[in-house]
Design a protein around this motif. Structure first.
Motif, PDB file in Angstrom:
ATOM      1  N   HIS A 179      36.799  13.809  11.041  1.00 29.30           N
ATOM      2  CA  HIS A 179      35.816  12.982  11.739  1.00 29.30           C
ATOM      3  C   HIS A 179      34.425  13.566  11.534  1.00 29.30           C
ATOM      4  CE1 HIS A 179      39.341  11.225  13.412  1.00 29.30           C
ATOM      5  NE2 HIS A 179      39.464  12.029  14.452  1.00 29.30           N
ATOM      6  N   VAL A 180      33.417  12.698  11.517  1.00 28.91           N
ATOM      7  CA  VAL A 180      32.035  13.136  11.341  1.00 28.91           C
ATOM      8  C   VAL A 180      31.283  12.909  12.644  1.00 28.91           C
ATOM      9  CG1 VAL A 180      29.900  12.795  10.050  1.00 28.91           C
ATOM     10  CG2 VAL A 180      32.100  12.564   8.888  1.00 28.91           C
ATOM     11  N   GLN A 181      30.797  14.001  13.228  1.00 29.83           N
ATOM     12  CA  GLN A 181      29.926  13.936  14.395  1.00 29.83           C
ATOM     13  C   GLN A 181      28.502  13.866  13.857  1.00 29.83           C
ATOM     14  OE1 GLN A 181      28.326  13.252  17.302  1.00 29.83           O
ATOM     15  NE2 GLN A 181      30.242  13.983  18.176  1.00 29.83           N
ATOM     16  N   ASP A 182      27.822  12.755  14.114  1.00 29.60           N
ATOM     17  CA  ASP A 182      26.492  12.582  13.528  1.00 29.60           C
ATOM     18  C   ASP A 182      25.358  12.796  14.517  1.00 29.60           C
ATOM     19  OD1 ASP A 182      26.449  10.296  15.065  1.00 29.60           O
ATOM     20  OD2 ASP A 182      26.340   8.914  13.370  1.00 29.60           O
ATOM     21  N   GLY A 183      25.673  13.294  15.697  1.00 26.20           N
ATOM     22  CA  GLY A 183      24.644  13.529  16.703  1.00 26.20           C
ATOM     23  C   GLY A 183      24.533  12.398  17.702  1.00 26.20           C
ATOM     24  N   THR A 184      25.013  11.215  17.332  1.00 25.37           N
ATOM     25  CA  THR A 184      24.975  10.081  18.246  1.00 25.37           C
ATOM     26  C   THR A 184      26.371   9.581  18.589  1.00 25.37           C
ATOM     27  OG1 THR A 184      24.805   8.485  16.442  1.00 25.37           O
ATOM     28  CG2 THR A 184      22.734   9.326  17.360  1.00 25.37           C
ATOM     29  N   GLY A 185      27.345  10.007  17.833  1.00 26.16           N
ATOM     30  CA  GLY A 185      28.712   9.566  18.060  1.00 26.16           C
ATOM     31  C   GLY A 185      29.637  10.156  17.020  1.00 26.16           C
ATOM     32  N   LEU A 186      30.879   9.719  17.084  1.00 22.93           N
ATOM     33  CA  LEU A 186      31.907  10.237  16.191  1.00 22.93           C
ATOM     34  C   LEU A 186      32.369   9.127  15.255  1.00 22.93           C
ATOM     35  CD1 LEU A 186      33.487  12.928  15.859  1.00 22.93           C
ATOM     36  CD2 LEU A 186      35.249  11.939  17.303  1.00 22.93           C
ATOM     37  N   ASP A 187      32.217   9.350  13.955  1.00 23.57           N
ATOM     38  CA  ASP A 187      32.708   8.414  12.948  1.00 23.57           C
ATOM     39  C   ASP A 187      34.103   8.898  12.566  1.00 23.57           C
ATOM     40  OD1 ASP A 187      33.032   6.522  10.982  1.00 23.57           O
ATOM     41  OD2 ASP A 187      31.672   7.476   9.566  1.00 23.57           O
ATOM     42  N   LYS A 188      35.112   8.184  13.032  1.00 22.53           N
ATOM     43  CA  LYS A 188      36.491   8.642  12.864  1.00 22.53           C
ATOM     44  C   LYS A 188      37.069   8.316  11.494  1.00 22.53           C
ATOM     45  CE  LYS A 188      37.869   8.842  17.626  1.00 22.53           C
ATOM     46  NZ  LYS A 188      38.934   8.562  18.576  1.00 22.53           N
ATOM     47  N   ASP A 189      37.790   9.282  10.988  1.00 21.16           N
ATOM     48  CA  ASP A 189      38.561   9.142   9.755  1.00 21.16           C
ATOM     49  C   ASP A 189      39.909   8.550  10.173  1.00 21.16           C
ATOM     50  OD1 ASP A 189      40.190   9.491   7.528  1.00 21.16           O
ATOM     51  OD2 ASP A 189      40.038  11.673   7.515  1.00 21.16           O
ATOM     52  N   HIS A 190      40.162   7.315   9.788  1.00 26.39           N
ATOM     53  CA  HIS A 190      41.405   6.651  10.179  1.00 26.39           C
ATOM     54  C   HIS A 190      42.493   6.771   9.107  1.00 26.39           C
ATOM     55  CE1 HIS A 190      39.713   4.936  13.792  1.00 26.39           C
ATOM     56  NE2 HIS A 190      38.631   4.636  13.094  1.00 26.39           N
ATOM     57  N   ILE A 191      42.147   7.364   7.973  1.00 26.11           N
ATOM     58  CA  ILE A 191      43.110   7.485   6.883  1.00 26.11           C
ATOM     59  C   ILE A 191      43.755   8.862   6.867  1.00 26.11           C
ATOM     60  CG2 ILE A 191      43.397   7.446   4.381  1.00 26.11           C
ATOM     61  CD1 ILE A 191      41.047   5.393   4.369  1.00 26.11           C
ATOM     62  N   GLY A 192      42.937   9.897   6.916  1.00 24.74           N
ATOM     63  CA  GLY A 192      43.458  11.265   6.912  1.00 24.74           C
ATOM     64  C   GLY A 192      43.780  11.758   5.522  1.00 24.74           C
ATOM     65  N   THR A 193      44.091  13.062   5.475  1.00 21.95           N
ATOM     66  CA  THR A 193      44.417  13.729   4.224  1.00 21.95           C
ATOM     67  C   THR A 193      45.599  14.658   4.462  1.00 21.95           C
ATOM     68  OG1 THR A 193      42.078  13.685   3.596  1.00 21.95           O
ATOM     69  CG2 THR A 193      43.490  15.235   2.411  1.00 21.95           C
ATOM     70  N   ASP A 194      46.577  14.622   3.587  1.00 23.04           N
ATOM     71  CA  ASP A 194      47.725  15.524   3.681  1.00 23.04           C
ATOM     72  C   ASP A 194      47.357  16.863   3.042  1.00 23.04           C
ATOM     73  OD1 ASP A 194      49.300  13.541   4.843  1.00 23.04           O
ATOM     74  OD2 ASP A 194      50.019  12.828   2.909  1.00 23.04           O
ATOM     75  N   LEU A 195      47.508  17.932   3.819  1.00 22.49           N
ATOM     76  CA  LEU A 195      47.197  19.273   3.326  1.00 22.49           C
ATOM     77  C   LEU A 195      48.277  20.237   3.786  1.00 22.49           C
ATOM     78  CD1 LEU A 195      43.406  19.165   4.172  1.00 22.49           C
ATOM     79  CD2 LEU A 195      44.402  19.078   1.891  1.00 22.49           C
ATOM     80  N   ARG A 196      48.498  21.274   2.980  1.00 20.58           N
ATOM     81  CA  ARG A 196      49.605  22.205   3.227  1.00 20.58           C
ATOM     82  C   ARG A 196      49.398  23.161   4.387  1.00 20.58           C
ATOM     83  NH1 ARG A 196      49.293  23.162  -2.512  1.00 20.58           N
ATOM     84  NH2 ARG A 196      50.438  21.477  -3.364  1.00 20.58           N
ATOM     85  N   ASP A 197      48.183  23.734   4.492  1.00 18.99           N
ATOM     86  CA  ASP A 197      48.009  24.817   5.457  1.00 18.99           C
ATOM     87  C   ASP A 197      46.563  24.879   5.950  1.00 18.99           C
ATOM     88  OD1 ASP A 197      46.443  26.330   3.531  1.00 18.99           O
ATOM     89  OD2 ASP A 197      48.331  26.915   2.594  1.00 18.99           O
ATOM     90  N   PRO A 198      46.303  25.717   6.970  1.00 19.33           N
ATOM     91  CA  PRO A 198      44.957  25.818   7.524  1.00 19.33           C
ATOM     92  C   PRO A 198      43.880  26.206   6.505  1.00 19.33           C
ATOM     93  CG  PRO A 198      46.530  26.820   9.015  1.00 19.33           C
ATOM     94  CD  PRO A 198      47.274  26.488   7.750  1.00 19.33           C
ATOM     95  N   ASP A 199      44.240  27.004   5.508  1.00 18.82           N
ATOM     96  CA  ASP A 199      43.257  27.362   4.480  1.00 18.82           C
ATOM     97  C   ASP A 199      42.791  26.126   3.715  1.00 18.82           C
ATOM     98  OD1 ASP A 199      43.260  30.077   5.084  1.00 18.82           O
ATOM     99  OD2 ASP A 199      44.833  30.528   3.620  1.00 18.82           O
TER     100      ASP A 199
END
Length: 80
Positions: free
Chosen positions: A7-27
């Motif tokens: 999600h992107v916080q732009d200072g006035t609100g939150l632009d939500k990522d509704h698709i997402g990304t598959d990733l293996r680990d925190p790194d």
């Protein structure tokens, strides 16, 4: 593989990522968050530095829990 939402916080609100990304680990999550923040900073390179303090990438997991916040100001400083 877990799915994460950048999600992107732009200072006035939150632009939500509704698709997402598959990733293996925190790194991988951290690397992707930095990449997204850098790309957006490059697009908004004419923003005053104070505006960057209000902006961030907020990464949440599939349950909606925030797991990482990357402020744009940190990315912009690192790139200088």
């Amino acid at each position: 593989m877990p799915r994460y939402y950048f999600h992107v916080q732009d200072g006035t609100g939150l632009d939500k990522d509704h698709i997402g990304t598959d990733l293996r680990d925190p790194d991988e999550v951290h690397i992707e968050a930095l990449k997204v923040a850098r790309e957006l900073c490059a697009l908004w390179d004419d923003l005053p530095p104070g505006d960057l303090d209000k902006m961030a990438i907020e990464v949440v997991d599939a349950s909606g829990e925030t797991i990482l916040v990357v402020p744009f100001s940190e990315v912009a400083e690192a790139g200088s």
